[in-house]
Design a protein around this motif. Sequence first.
Motif, PDB file in Angstrom:
ATOM      1  N   LYS A  75      36.966  48.762 -11.002  1.00 21.41           N
ATOM      2  CA  LYS A  75      37.826  47.330 -11.221  1.00 21.41           C
ATOM      3  C   LYS A  75      36.601  46.027 -11.477  1.00 21.41           C
ATOM      4  CE  LYS A  75      39.554  45.456  -7.574  1.00 21.41           C
ATOM      5  NZ  LYS A  75      38.982  44.012  -7.698  1.00 21.41           N
ATOM      6  N   GLU A  76      35.535  46.656 -10.750  1.00 19.58           N
ATOM      7  CA  GLU A  76      34.763  45.264 -10.255  1.00 19.58           C
ATOM      8  C   GLU A  76      33.920  45.407 -11.749  1.00 19.58           C
ATOM      9  OE1 GLU A  76      31.884  45.374  -6.892  1.00 19.58           O
ATOM     10  OE2 GLU A  76      33.506  44.810  -5.950  1.00 19.58           O
ATOM     11  N   LEU A  77      34.451  46.365 -12.123  1.00 16.06           N
ATOM     12  CA  LEU A  77      33.142  46.689 -13.777  1.00 16.06           C
ATOM     13  C   LEU A  77      34.029  45.885 -14.847  1.00 16.06           C
ATOM     14  CD1 LEU A  77      31.256  49.812 -13.718  1.00 16.06           C
ATOM     15  CD2 LEU A  77      30.608  47.919 -13.678  1.00 16.06           C
ATOM     16  N   ILE A  78      35.244  46.454 -14.285  1.00 13.05           N
ATOM     17  CA  ILE A  78      36.338  45.748 -15.477  1.00 13.05           C
ATOM     18  C   ILE A  78      35.972  44.323 -15.425  1.00 13.05           C
ATOM     19  CG2 ILE A  78      38.577  45.930 -17.063  1.00 13.05           C
ATOM     20  CD1 ILE A  78      38.438  48.615 -16.280  1.00 13.05           C
ATOM     21  N   GLU A  79      36.116  43.405 -14.180  1.00 14.70           N
ATOM     22  CA  GLU A  79      36.199  42.118 -14.054  1.00 14.70           C
ATOM     23  C   GLU A  79      34.887  41.228 -14.622  1.00 14.70           C
ATOM     24  OE1 GLU A  79      36.607  41.839  -9.770  1.00 14.70           O
ATOM     25  OE2 GLU A  79      39.067  41.742 -10.209  1.00 14.70           O
ATOM     26  N   VAL A  80      33.642  42.177 -14.292  1.00 15.32           N
ATOM     27  CA  VAL A  80      32.219  41.712 -14.559  1.00 15.32           C
ATOM     28  C   VAL A  80      32.269  41.560 -16.248  1.00 15.32           C
ATOM     29  CG1 VAL A  80      29.744  42.081 -15.413  1.00 15.32           C
ATOM     30  CG2 VAL A  80      31.165  42.410 -12.576  1.00 15.32           C
ATOM     31  N   ALA A  81      33.314  42.579 -16.608  1.00 14.22           N
ATOM     32  CA  ALA A  81      33.248  42.772 -18.724  1.00 14.22           C
ATOM     33  C   ALA A  81      34.389  41.549 -19.414  1.00 14.22           C
ATOM     34  CB  ALA A  81      33.593  43.573 -19.064  1.00 14.22           C
ATOM     35  N   PHE A  82      35.301  41.593 -18.126  1.00 14.87           N
ATOM     36  CA  PHE A  82      35.804  39.955 -18.741  1.00 14.87           C
ATOM     37  C   PHE A  82      34.990  38.780 -18.465  1.00 14.87           C
ATOM     38  CE2 PHE A  82      40.358  42.003 -17.170  1.00 14.87           C
ATOM     39  CZ  PHE A  82      39.983  43.179 -18.378  1.00 14.87           C
ATOM     40  N   ASN A  83      34.244  39.096 -17.619  1.00 12.30           N
ATOM     41  CA  ASN A  83      33.447  37.294 -17.295  1.00 12.30           C
ATOM     42  C   ASN A  83      33.144  37.447 -18.732  1.00 12.30           C
ATOM     43  OD1 ASN A  83      34.684  37.082 -14.788  1.00 12.30           O
ATOM     44  ND2 ASN A  83      33.806  37.675 -14.331  1.00 12.30           N
ATOM     45  N   ALA A  84      32.216  38.382 -18.622  1.00  7.36           N
ATOM     46  CA  ALA A  84      30.965  38.427 -20.172  1.00  7.36           C
ATOM     47  C   ALA A  84      31.778  37.838 -21.330  1.00  7.36           C
ATOM     48  CB  ALA A  84      30.548  39.672 -20.141  1.00  7.36           C
ATOM     49  N   THR A  85      33.472  38.573 -21.500  1.00  7.90           N
ATOM     50  CA  THR A  85      34.213  38.071 -22.267  1.00  7.90           C
ATOM     51  C   THR A  85      34.308  36.497 -22.857  1.00  7.90           C
ATOM     52  OG1 THR A  85      34.559  40.202 -22.548  1.00  7.90           O
ATOM     53  CG2 THR A  85      35.725  38.491 -23.978  1.00  7.90           C
ATOM     54  N   ILE A  86      34.609  35.799 -21.193  1.00 10.23           N
ATOM     55  CA  ILE A  86      34.548  34.729 -21.881  1.00 10.23           C
ATOM     56  C   ILE A  86      33.744  33.565 -21.744  1.00 10.23           C
ATOM     57  CG2 ILE A  86      35.301  32.692 -19.374  1.00 10.23           C
ATOM     58  CD1 ILE A  86      37.214  35.463 -17.817  1.00 10.23           C
ATOM     59  N   ASP A  87      32.249  33.870 -20.951  1.00  8.82           N
ATOM     60  CA  ASP A  87      31.208  33.253 -21.471  1.00  8.82           C
ATOM     61  C   ASP A  87      31.089  33.560 -22.518  1.00  8.82           C
ATOM     62  OD1 ASP A  87      30.950  33.263 -18.824  1.00  8.82           O
ATOM     63  OD2 ASP A  87      29.855  34.522 -18.123  1.00  8.82           O
ATOM     64  N   SER A  88      31.371  34.284 -23.564  1.00  8.01           N
ATOM     65  CA  SER A  88      30.507  34.477 -24.868  1.00  8.01           C
ATOM     66  C   SER A  88      31.837  33.011 -25.793  1.00  8.01           C
ATOM     67  CB  SER A  88      30.744  35.644 -25.313  1.00  8.01           C
ATOM     68  OG  SER A  88      30.566  35.695 -26.571  1.00  8.01           O
ATOM     69  N   ILE A  89      32.914  33.811 -25.482  1.00  9.74           N
ATOM     70  CA  ILE A  89      34.383  32.837 -25.817  1.00  9.74           C
ATOM     71  C   ILE A  89      33.756  31.282 -25.835  1.00  9.74           C
ATOM     72  CG2 ILE A  89      36.803  32.510 -26.111  1.00  9.74           C
ATOM     73  CD1 ILE A  89      37.592  35.271 -25.746  1.00  9.74           C
ATOM     74  N   VAL A  90      34.014  30.841 -24.137  1.00 11.03           N
ATOM     75  CA  VAL A  90      33.951  29.371 -23.923  1.00 11.03           C
ATOM     76  C   VAL A  90      32.030  28.808 -24.677  1.00 11.03           C
ATOM     77  CG1 VAL A  90      32.571  27.773 -22.111  1.00 11.03           C
ATOM     78  CG2 VAL A  90      34.399  29.949 -21.510  1.00 11.03           C
ATOM     79  N   GLU A  91      31.661  30.101 -25.344  1.00 11.36           N
ATOM     80  CA  GLU A  91      30.497  29.874 -26.333  1.00 11.36           C
ATOM     81  C   GLU A  91      30.520  29.143 -27.285  1.00 11.36           C
ATOM     82  OE1 GLU A  91      26.361  28.617 -26.647  1.00 11.36           O
ATOM     83  OE2 GLU A  91      27.066  28.845 -24.802  1.00 11.36           O
TER      84      GLU A  91
END
Length: 564
Positions: A75-91
Amino acid sequence: MAAKKKVAVAGLASVLLVAMVVAVAVTVTKKNGGADSGAAPVSTASKAVQAICSPTDYKATCEQSLSKANTTDPKELIEVAFNATIDSIVEGIKNSTLLKQAAADDSTKQALAICEEVLGTAVDDLKRSGGKLSEIDVSKVDGYVEDLRTWLSAVITYQETCIDAFENTTGDTGEKMKKLLKNARELSSNGLAMVTDITSIISSLPMGNVGSSRKLLAEDEGRILYHKDPSEYESGTEPKFLGKVSRQLLAHVKPNAVVAQDGSGHFKTINAAIATVPKKNNVPFLIYVKAGLYKEHVEIPKGANKIVLFGDGPFKTRITGNKNFAGGVKTFQSATVAVNADDFFARDIAIENTAGPEGHQAVALRVSGDRAVFFNVNIDGFQDTLYTHTYRQFYRDCTISGTIDFIFGDALSIFQNCRFVVRKPMEHQACMLTAQGRVDPRSTGAIIIQNGDISAEPAFLAARPPIDAYLGRPWKELSRTIIMQSNIGGFINPAGWSPWMGNFALDTLYYGEYQNRGPGSNLAHRVHWKGIRQITPQIAASWAPGRAFAGDYWIRATGIPYVA
């Protein structure tokens, strides 16, 4: 009790992770020459990352995004993956703002404005997916799985919408935006793959009577969605316009707002009524629109959830607009009615784009909100009439008219007992009923027509030479459309389906027909593309709304006629 179920899921997820880690460890050991090869041991966290990335299509991108994650919790790994995606989209959003400031032409500026809007919504969907992931409940696992897959599919669709907005623009801004989103698009696909893989394993395991739990969930959430304690309402306030079917579920409810052009209501425009819906609304907000012609572009803003829009019937209450691509408006922004909120329900009303065939892309209705329901709604236009953009949508007893690609998008949209009317296009044009836009193999998007009636207006049938009409064509590479148990008029070209351009998507699309009737349903001369599927009774059953949507409480809660 809920806490125990969540703990059970956490334990189950740990067991699944152990199994995956073991599998990955064995593979890594074999590749490195076995235990005596002298290779440096792979850390447990690294094995977990490899395991969680194993079902993804972009493994290098996945492992890079999780390289600093010091955990073995899936679950934590998937959340980290989600957050990485968020950071990339925000950029990408930041860069789109800078590009818009530098853009010289209006078309490019419009495209970048669309990018800012849809990418912002993609970030919101990733955030609510992360929240949903932390709440998984065994007894309601199907519903959780479906929500996650729906929202993560939408994240992918929104990025595709951003890129599509640059069609026919000048300069290289579109290519720049595509490059900026490359990493985000790969991360989004990876996130959907992770969730699909792990949750599909959870779903397949025996967990007691899950079916009963789903039924109870549907009934309970239906009550929450459309009911309050009867004591909260004044007696005898049931509005007559709700109709016989909805009266059973919406008894004693009076509208929050009445719209009437003659001044007999609270407002004279629909937009004025919508403006009174509380932000982040979470209770039914009924808007009754009295008979009349309302010439306005209506937008249901994000967060204005659970709006119930009623008219006096599609031949009495009509909303019209005429924004169109030929007039300089992007397809996404041309809608007469745009729904951006969740749990929207409309009935007994008509929505039209009057731009005509000369306007080219001119949307009557765009639906970009989850769990949208339409009953007895007429949706009229020519090219691109109905934009079933994303999420889950259900249409019952509706009439949709148009010419080219007049139902298009990447929602999981199901049409039950609806009528489709092909209209006369401009000269040298052919007509296509559907243009589905799926791009990821795990996304939920599809157009499903069940027990429909596909006919044509007299002007189309009278045209000489005859005009070609098709059931659909592939807008995107993994376009998916199924037409079943429907009446197909004889004007449909015997080939059935039309290519988009050359051989594009002919091998990768998913098109099928099942138990159709009428002179246009003969399969003898249909195209023989690799993507044309033979639909078995089992496959057809899987696309019925009660199965395809997994949790269909949001349809049944409206009280409309419905066959699951």
